[in-house]
Design a protein around this motif. Structure first.
Motif, PDB file in Angstrom:
ATOM      1  N   ARG A 175       0.807  -1.219  -0.154  1.00 56.16           N
ATOM      2  CA  ARG A 175       0.007   0.035   0.066  1.00 56.16           C
ATOM      3  C   ARG A 175       0.844   1.350  -0.192  1.00 56.16           C
ATOM      4  N   SER A 176       0.256   2.321  -0.265  1.00 56.78           N
ATOM      5  CA  SER A 176       0.809   3.621  -0.142  1.00 56.78           C
ATOM      6  C   SER A 176       1.792   3.859   0.854  1.00 56.78           C
ATOM      7  N   GLY A 177       3.009   4.246   0.781  1.00 55.88           N
ATOM      8  CA  GLY A 177       3.752   4.677   1.948  1.00 55.88           C
ATOM      9  C   GLY A 177       4.532   3.476   2.479  1.00 55.88           C
ATOM     10  N   GLN A 178       4.222   2.289   1.962  1.00 55.22           N
ATOM     11  CA  GLN A 178       4.990   1.103   2.078  1.00 55.22           C
ATOM     12  C   GLN A 178       6.084   0.830   1.212  1.00 55.22           C
ATOM     13  N   LYS A 179       6.975   0.340   1.497  1.00 52.64           N
ATOM     14  CA  LYS A 179       8.199   0.020   0.439  1.00 52.64           C
ATOM     15  C   LYS A 179       8.293  -1.585   0.250  1.00 52.64           C
ATOM     16  N   ARG A 180       7.464  -2.465   0.877  1.00 53.25           N
ATOM     17  CA  ARG A 180       7.558  -3.667   0.967  1.00 53.25           C
ATOM     18  C   ARG A 180       7.356  -4.398  -0.278  1.00 53.25           C
ATOM     19  N   VAL A 181       7.847  -5.333  -1.069  1.00 53.18           N
ATOM     20  CA  VAL A 181       7.725  -5.871  -2.348  1.00 53.18           C
ATOM     21  C   VAL A 181       6.532  -6.916  -2.104  1.00 53.18           C
ATOM     22  N   VAL A 182       5.585  -7.080  -2.597  1.00 57.21           N
ATOM     23  CA  VAL A 182       4.404  -7.959  -2.493  1.00 57.21           C
ATOM     24  C   VAL A 182       4.583  -8.761  -3.582  1.00 57.21           C
ATOM     25  N   GLU A 183       4.887  -8.545  -4.829  1.00 57.93           N
ATOM     26  CA  GLU A 183       4.770  -9.466  -6.049  1.00 57.93           C
ATOM     27  C   GLU A 183       6.031  -9.073  -6.899  1.00 57.93           C
ATOM     28  N   HIS A 184       6.728 -10.071  -7.562  1.00 60.12           N
ATOM     29  CA  HIS A 184       7.475  -9.895  -8.713  1.00 60.12           C
ATOM     30  C   HIS A 184       6.986 -10.370  -9.826  1.00 60.12           C
ATOM     31  N   VAL A 185       6.856  -9.688 -10.995  1.00 59.94           N
ATOM     32  CA  VAL A 185       6.336  -9.839 -12.412  1.00 59.94           C
ATOM     33  C   VAL A 185       7.194 -10.033 -13.344  1.00 59.94           C
ATOM     34  N   TYR A 186       7.633 -11.184 -14.113  1.00 60.66           N
ATOM     35  CA  TYR A 186       8.320 -11.144 -14.950  1.00 60.66           C
ATOM     36  C   TYR A 186       7.659 -11.348 -16.446  1.00 60.66           C
TER      37      TYR A 186
END
Length: 234
Positions: A132-143
């Motif tokens: 979510r906005s303000g968070q820097k955590r990666v929740v998904e990688h897309v290739y």
């Protein structure tokens, strides 16, 4: 003190080629309304899914065990047993194994080094989806497999016929779990205690003899020929 066993490692080139062929096998066409880079041939979601598919390519004995699991849910599909037999009746479990570490979410290896040459040569693109906005955590990688990447992947075998094994194997692995997400595949792999009980940051051990013993039982129950290992060795 006993010295730790040497771990067989793939070269960076081998890792890059294997992952390109796996992306080619696994990538799906983007949805009509999906925003993707220009010249995208296909998309694969989540690093977890890519890691778990790669695990079965790198551990043929675990793949054979999963093929036997599939057979037990559909006993009439003896072709699954034949595929498992092709793997386990050969030296493939030793020759093709490239060990992976057990991480928090199962088998894991950093992919950036292997994917970097593919990105640099315009074969793939990758992106990260943040929280979510303000968070820097990666929740998904897309290739994103680009059209040039698909062309290269499908021309590799012409230049190096030995890579045909990887083409067939990546397609088999993808077909085995077609439609399943990374978490679903991870949960299936965790059902095997040898995998789940591996300590964190330790290499996942092979299960070749355990898989061969199970194959002999299933083939005997299905009245399929069981190779005489002792006779073959003589």
């Amino acid at each position: 003190m006993v010295a730790p066993l040497a771990v067989r490692r793939a070269s960076r080139w081998q890792d890059s080629v294997r992952l390109l062929l796996l992306l080619d096998a696994a990538a799906k066409p983007p949805a009509q309304d999906e925003v993707v880079p220009a010249a995208t041939a296909g998309v694969i979601y989540t690093q977890v899914r890519l890691q778990k598919l790669d695990f079965w390519v790198r551990y043929p004995d675990y793949l054979a065990f999963e093929l036997m699991n599939e057979y037990e849910t559909a006993p009439g599909e003896e072709g699954l047993l034949s595929l498992a037999s092709d793997i386990l009746d050969s030296e493939e479990p030793d020759l093709r194994r490239f060990p992976m570490l057990r991480h928090k979410f199962g088998a894991f290896e950093e992919l950036d080094d292997a994917l970097a040459p593919l990105v640099e040569r315009g074969l793939i693109r990758k992106t990260q989806v943040l929280g979510r906005s303000g968070q820097k955590r990666v929740v998904e990688h897309v290739y994103f497999l680009l059209e040039r990447g698909r062309e290269v992947a499908r021309s590799l075998v012409q230049d190096a016929p030995a890579l045909e094994w990887y083409v067939k194997r990546t397609r088999l692995v993808v077909a085995l779990v077609d439609g399943l997400g990374g978490t679903q595949i991870k949960n299936r792999q965790y059902l095997l205690s040898d995998y789940a009980d591996t300590p964190w940051r330790q290499y996942i051990s092979p299960i070749t003899e355990q898989a061969r013993a199970r194959l002999r039982q299933l083939k005997a129950a299905a009245q399929m020929p069981v190779p005489d290992v002792a006779q073959e060795a003589s």
